[in-house]
Write a protein that holds these residues in place. Structure first.
Motif, mmCIF file in Angstrom:
data_model
loop_
_atom_site.group_PDB
_atom_site.id
_atom_site.type_symbol
_atom_site.label_atom_id
_atom_site.label_comp_id
_atom_site.label_asym_id
_atom_site.label_seq_id
_atom_site.Cartn_x
_atom_site.Cartn_y
_atom_site.Cartn_z
ATOM 1 N N PHE A 1 0.837 -1.194 0.000
ATOM 2 C CA PHE A 1 0.000 0.000 0.000
ATOM 3 C C PHE A 1 0.872 1.243 0.000
ATOM 4 O O PHE A 1 1.723 1.416 0.863
ATOM 5 C CB PHE A 1 -0.918 -0.020 1.224
ATOM 6 N N LYS A 2 0.669 2.111 -0.995
ATOM 7 C CA LYS A 2 1.447 3.352 -1.102
ATOM 8 C C LYS A 2 0.610 4.581 -0.783
ATOM 9 O O LYS A 2 1.065 5.478 -0.105
ATOM 10 C CB LYS A 2 2.071 3.490 -2.490
ATOM 11 N N CYS A 3 -0.607 4.665 -1.320
ATOM 12 C CA CYS A 3 -1.449 5.824 -1.011
ATOM 13 C C CYS A 3 -2.869 5.602 -1.517
ATOM 14 O O CYS A 3 -3.157 4.652 -2.241
ATOM 15 C CB CYS A 3 -0.869 7.101 -1.603
ATOM 16 N N THR A 4 -3.736 6.513 -1.097
ATOM 17 C CA THR A 4 -5.120 6.534 -1.546
ATOM 18 C C THR A 4 -5.543 7.989 -1.694
ATOM 19 O O THR A 4 -4.786 8.901 -1.337
ATOM 20 C CB THR A 4 -6.040 5.774 -0.567
ATOM 21 N N LEU B 1 -0.794 0.521 -5.332
ATOM 22 C CA LEU B 1 0.001 -0.569 -4.772
ATOM 23 C C LEU B 1 1.324 -0.648 -5.536
ATOM 24 O O LEU B 1 1.360 -0.468 -6.754
ATOM 25 C CB LEU B 1 -0.726 -1.912 -4.917
ATOM 26 N N ALA B 2 2.399 -0.944 -4.823
ATOM 27 C CA ALA B 2 3.709 -1.140 -5.436
ATOM 28 C C ALA B 2 4.085 -2.618 -5.335
ATOM 29 O O ALA B 2 3.558 -3.347 -4.484
ATOM 30 C CB ALA B 2 4.763 -0.288 -4.732
ATOM 31 N N ASN B 3 4.991 -3.065 -6.198
ATOM 32 C CA ASN B 3 5.455 -4.461 -6.219
ATOM 33 C C ASN B 3 4.271 -5.426 -6.228
ATOM 34 O O ASN B 3 4.250 -6.415 -5.504
ATOM 35 C CB ASN B 3 6.358 -4.764 -5.017
ATOM 36 N N SER B 4 3.287 -5.132 -7.040
ATOM 37 C CA SER B 4 2.039 -5.887 -6.984
ATOM 38 C C SER B 4 1.968 -7.013 -8.009
ATOM 39 O O SER B 4 2.640 -6.996 -9.041
ATOM 40 C CB SER B 4 0.847 -4.950 -7.180
ATOM 41 N N PHE B 5 1.143 -7.987 -7.676
ATOM 42 C CA PHE B 5 0.827 -9.112 -8.555
ATOM 43 C C PHE B 5 -0.669 -9.105 -8.809
ATOM 44 O O PHE B 5 -1.463 -8.741 -7.943
ATOM 45 C CB PHE B 5 1.205 -10.450 -7.897
#
Length: 103
Positions: A32-35, A43-47
């Motif tokens: 979670f990076k921000c909203t 999302l970062a580094n997401s699948f």
């Protein structure tokens, strides 16, 4: 919840792994990076995970039940893994989010 508590809660979630379910059946897992006010989430580094296609399920069921008789086939459950791919950084629109889980 007042604004200060909400901001404090969201700050506590930064960098944690989340599972986000989308309205089209996909699931995203990432940091979670921000909203924002529209509930969009980054999302970062997401699948991305998708449910298997109907043909993949039928193929797995056929392989599992090739040598069985008819009564065994009726009671059979087949497990097929979700397909996944690396996405990296992604913005998920808030209006497509159906469920959010924290790992």
């Amino acid at each position: 919840m007042d604004t200060e508590k909400a901001v404090s809660y969201l700050n506590g979630l930064l960098g944690r792994t989340m599972r986000i379910h989308a309205s089209d059946g996909r699931m995203f897992v990432g940091l979670f990076k921000c909203t924002d006010a529209e509930r969009n989430i980054i999302l970062a580094n997401s699948f991305e995970y998708r449910l298997p296609s109907a043909s993949a399920v039928q193929e797995a069921a056929a392989k599992e039940t090739e040598s069985w008789n008819e009564t065994q086939v009726k009671a059979t459950r087949v497990k097929v893994n979700m397909t996944s791919r690396l996405i990296g950084l992604i913005v998920i629109p808030g209006h497509h989010i159906t469920k959010i889980e924290l790992e």
